[in-house]
Write an enzyme that holds these catalytic residues in place. Sequence first.
Site, mmCIF file in Angstrom:
data_model
loop_
_atom_site.group_PDB
_atom_site.id
_atom_site.type_symbol
_atom_site.label_atom_id
_atom_site.label_comp_id
_atom_site.label_asym_id
_atom_site.label_seq_id
_atom_site.Cartn_x
_atom_site.Cartn_y
_atom_site.Cartn_z
ATOM 1 N N GLY A 194 2.684 6.638 21.220
ATOM 2 C CA GLY A 194 3.916 6.949 20.511
ATOM 3 C C GLY A 194 4.101 8.441 20.340
ATOM 4 O O GLY A 194 3.157 9.206 20.534
ATOM 5 N N GLY A 197 3.417 12.430 15.341
ATOM 6 C CA GLY A 197 3.816 12.324 13.945
ATOM 7 C C GLY A 197 4.275 10.950 13.509
ATOM 8 O O GLY A 197 4.763 10.778 12.407
ATOM 9 N N THR A 198 4.112 9.948 14.368
ATOM 10 C CA THR A 198 4.569 8.614 13.981
ATOM 11 C C THR A 198 3.506 7.837 13.219
ATOM 12 O O THR A 198 3.752 6.719 12.793
ATOM 13 C CB THR A 198 4.993 7.796 15.214
ATOM 14 O OG1 THR A 198 4.006 7.960 16.230
ATOM 15 C CG2 THR A 198 6.332 8.247 15.738
ATOM 16 N N GLY A 199 2.310 8.408 13.091
ATOM 17 C CA GLY A 199 1.293 7.758 12.267
ATOM 18 C C GLY A 199 0.196 7.054 13.047
ATOM 19 O O GLY A 199 -0.431 6.132 12.535
ATOM 20 N N THR A 201 -2.794 8.320 14.122
ATOM 21 C CA THR A 201 -4.092 8.613 13.528
ATOM 22 C C THR A 201 -4.247 7.868 12.210
ATOM 23 O O THR A 201 -5.288 7.266 11.925
ATOM 24 C CB THR A 201 -4.227 10.129 13.290
ATOM 25 O OG1 THR A 201 -3.900 10.811 14.495
ATOM 26 C CG2 THR A 201 -5.614 10.501 12.872
ATOM 27 N N HIS A 417 34.964 26.746 16.041
ATOM 28 C CA HIS A 417 34.161 25.895 16.903
ATOM 29 C C HIS A 417 33.694 24.637 16.142
ATOM 30 O O HIS A 417 33.882 23.515 16.598
ATOM 31 C CB HIS A 417 32.962 26.718 17.410
ATOM 32 C CG HIS A 417 31.990 25.967 18.249
ATOM 33 N ND1 HIS A 417 31.876 26.153 19.603
ATOM 34 C CD2 HIS A 417 31.073 25.021 17.933
ATOM 35 C CE1 HIS A 417 30.932 25.364 20.086
ATOM 36 N NE2 HIS A 417 30.424 24.659 19.090
ATOM 37 N N GLU A 418 33.113 24.861 14.974
ATOM 38 C CA GLU A 418 32.595 23.722 14.214
ATOM 39 C C GLU A 418 33.718 22.796 13.753
ATOM 40 O O GLU A 418 33.585 21.573 13.769
ATOM 41 C CB GLU A 418 31.770 24.190 13.008
ATOM 42 C CG GLU A 418 30.531 25.006 13.358
ATOM 43 C CD GLU A 418 29.555 24.275 14.272
ATOM 44 O OE1 GLU A 418 29.518 23.028 14.256
ATOM 45 O OE2 GLU A 418 28.844 24.960 15.035
ATOM 46 N N HIS A 421 34.656 20.453 16.585
ATOM 47 C CA HIS A 421 33.805 19.265 16.682
ATOM 48 C C HIS A 421 34.258 18.209 15.675
ATOM 49 O O HIS A 421 34.417 17.039 16.002
ATOM 50 C CB HIS A 421 32.352 19.613 16.319
ATOM 51 C CG HIS A 421 31.594 20.334 17.383
ATOM 52 N ND1 HIS A 421 31.482 19.867 18.662
ATOM 53 C CD2 HIS A 421 30.873 21.480 17.346
ATOM 54 C CE1 HIS A 421 30.731 20.705 19.375
ATOM 55 N NE2 HIS A 421 30.359 21.701 18.590
HETATM 56 P P1 ADP Z 1 0.197 11.060 14.836
HETATM 57 O O1 ADP Z 1 -1.272 10.862 14.898
HETATM 58 O O2 ADP Z 1 0.982 9.906 15.345
HETATM 59 O O3 ADP Z 1 0.664 12.347 15.436
HETATM 60 P P2 ADP Z 1 -0.374 11.238 12.072
HETATM 61 O O4 ADP Z 1 -1.013 9.939 11.810
HETATM 62 O O5 ADP Z 1 -1.292 12.400 12.244
HETATM 63 O O6 ADP Z 1 0.601 11.163 13.303
HETATM 64 O O7 ADP Z 1 0.666 11.516 10.894
HETATM 65 C C1 ADP Z 1 0.687 12.724 10.179
HETATM 66 C C2 ADP Z 1 1.081 12.471 8.745
HETATM 67 O O8 ADP Z 1 2.430 12.022 8.653
HETATM 68 C C3 ADP Z 1 0.276 11.390 8.084
HETATM 69 O O9 ADP Z 1 -0.881 11.910 7.527
HETATM 70 C C4 ADP Z 1 1.220 10.832 7.041
HETATM 71 O O10 ADP Z 1 1.210 11.624 5.891
HETATM 72 C C5 ADP Z 1 2.558 11.003 7.700
HETATM 73 N N1 ADP Z 1 2.971 9.772 8.390
HETATM 74 C C6 ADP Z 1 3.146 9.639 9.721
HETATM 75 N N2 ADP Z 1 3.534 8.399 10.026
HETATM 76 C C7 ADP Z 1 3.601 7.707 8.871
HETATM 77 C C8 ADP Z 1 3.928 6.363 8.542
HETATM 78 N N3 ADP Z 1 4.285 5.477 9.484
HETATM 79 N N4 ADP Z 1 3.893 5.998 7.236
HETATM 80 C C9 ADP Z 1 3.538 6.887 6.302
HETATM 81 N N5 ADP Z 1 3.209 8.162 6.547
HETATM 82 C C10 ADP Z 1 3.233 8.596 7.814
HETATM 83 ZN ZN ZN Z 2 28.982 23.173 19.050
HETATM 84 MG MG MG Z 3 -2.625 12.291 15.448
#
Ligand code: ADP
Ligand code: ZN
Ligand code: MG
Length: 599
Positions: A194, A197-199, A201, A417-418, A421
């Site tokens: 994924g 930052g989607t969680g 880890t 411009h804005e 839009h």
């Molecule tokens: P990834 O490993 O996918 O890049 P991480 O697990 O490192 O993302 O996420 C970084 C931080 O963002 C987490 O420590 C948490 O605080 C927040 N975070 C990311 N995804 C979620 C989620 N689905 N629910 C809650 N917090 C999340």
């Molecule tokens: Zn524009």
């Molecule tokens: Mg990660």
Amino acid sequence: MEKQHKFSIFYVLIGIWVVLIAQSYIASMFAVKTVPYSQFMTLLKTGKVTEIAISQDQIQGKMKGDQNKIEEFKTVRVDPELSKTLEQYNVTFKGEVQSTFLRDILSWVLPVFLFIGIWYLFMKRMGPQQPGFMSLGKNKAKIYMENELNVKFTDVAGVDEAKQELVEVIDFLKTPGKFGELGGKIPKGILLVGPPGTGKTLLAKAVAGESGVPFFSMSGSDFVEMFVGLGAARVRDLFVQAKQKAPCIIFIDELDALGKARGLGGVTGGHDEREQTLNQLLVEMDGFDSKVGVILMAATNRPEILDPALLRPGRFDRHILVDRPDKLGRADILKVHLRNVKAAPDLDIEQIAAMTPGMVGADLANLVNEAALLAVRRDKAEVGIAEFQEAVERVIAGLEKKNRLINPHEREVVAHHEMGHAIVAMSLPGTDPVHKISIIPRGIAALGYTMQVPTDDRFLMSKSELLNKIASLLGGRAAEEIVFNDISTGAHNDLSRATDIAKSMVKEYGMSSSLGQVYLAHDKRSPYMDLGMQAGGDYSEATSQAIDHEIQQIISSQYTVALDILKGRKDVLDKGAKLLLDKEKIDHDEIEALMEQSS
Ligand code: ADP
Ligand code: ZN
Ligand code: MG
């Protein structure tokens, strides 16, 4: 680099200074008064000397000094017949000089140790990114083992499907024996795929936390700068340790750094180390049976560059998608992070979720943090919707730079411009409602923006909606042309987005009348496609020209649509731009009011 150099020279100088001070202090502690021999004889005769030690050419001893205080003294021996005189004066005496060795050692060695100690402390303080002499040869890729992870499934939100798939794994880890009896097949390797930052880890940790087993983790990127052979040894080590602690989880974060397809990026060379490590990982994966209770998990945001060998059956053959959250998911994630924040009781989380399409968990965590900081700065007791609105703007478009100067003409161009839009978007059905317009410059790239907020997350879009979207993207440039009879570079990003949509319509969605319902986007590499297949479409040169022609056709006809709308509403365009120049920001209601006044 330069700076670091100066930094350490500074500490070396301080160190030398400390050594010298300490040395002279210690020496003075042991200082012995030297007296002339004649004075010694006088002292002796007056009975002041209490104790002496005599060597070949020196006499040391103790005497009563001022106010009968005992002082040490020494003198050079002149008279070889001294002992007779001594007896006469009733002094205890012995025949050797107290060694000065210990004193010398102390006064030099002690400060040196002190110096090394201080140096070591500073090295530690500077952290691991500055390898000191102590850490040479130490391995950067540590194996982290965590026994009691506090992360639970409730801490991870908006990824329900991924969680469902992992429930089975948790069951297995809780009672590995049961599964063996029933003959159930447990996956060996689970790959979380994924965007960043989607969680991913977090999810891996939550699996360990829920099942209460040890969690061994390592990051693939740690291997990149390692010495030859160490990576492979670490992998071996990791599996040996894990098997002893089974049931447990081994988690390899950023697998792509380590598991890049062999032969990719070969130009730079020197990737033998990575290959060795990867080979070792493959060997270890083949060599263990999941029945022992070890589950291997890994995460990546670039599955397409992984070595296909890693994805074969028996290795990372179970893939779990951890996708960007939808609106409901975002609301859930916000709730998780709002647990640690004092929020206003009437805070509308759904509303915040609606303002943040496309954001991932990490962005939302950051958003909550920003909002909380804003509330603190404003001396508020709780975080309210106003803070969130501003935090969204910050997170989306970089920090507000109110004091950035743009020249008056530029401001006027940006305002029209804005407005362009906004007016086009509001005049066409099926476009996202305009939430606000701003000409406050943000970050480096965007001089202004028109914020359109989708009412719902969309999965299907019709042809007319896509066309309308293109028209509103072109509205900015159309307004510039109408008002100033000239166009600027400000539409750069709009054009690229409009072109992308048009391209997808023609090549992927079969929405062009001249080319018909065909799919022509085979040159995009799909994640798991054979790596041998390279870019380049499988259509003729003539088709390629027809595609280009169609794209241009779509863009230019939508540009005309935008021009027509704006020409018809020139009064709104001018009034709105004036209001914008005045207030810098106008919101949804104000734009609506403007539109209604003139229609
Ligand atoms: P990834 O490993 O996918 O890049 P991480 O697990 O490192 O993302 O996420 C970084 C931080 O963002 C987490 O420590 C948490 O605080 C927040 N975070 C990311 N995804 C979620 C989620 N689905 N629910 C809650 N917090 C999340
Ligand atoms: Zn524009
Ligand atoms: Mg990660």
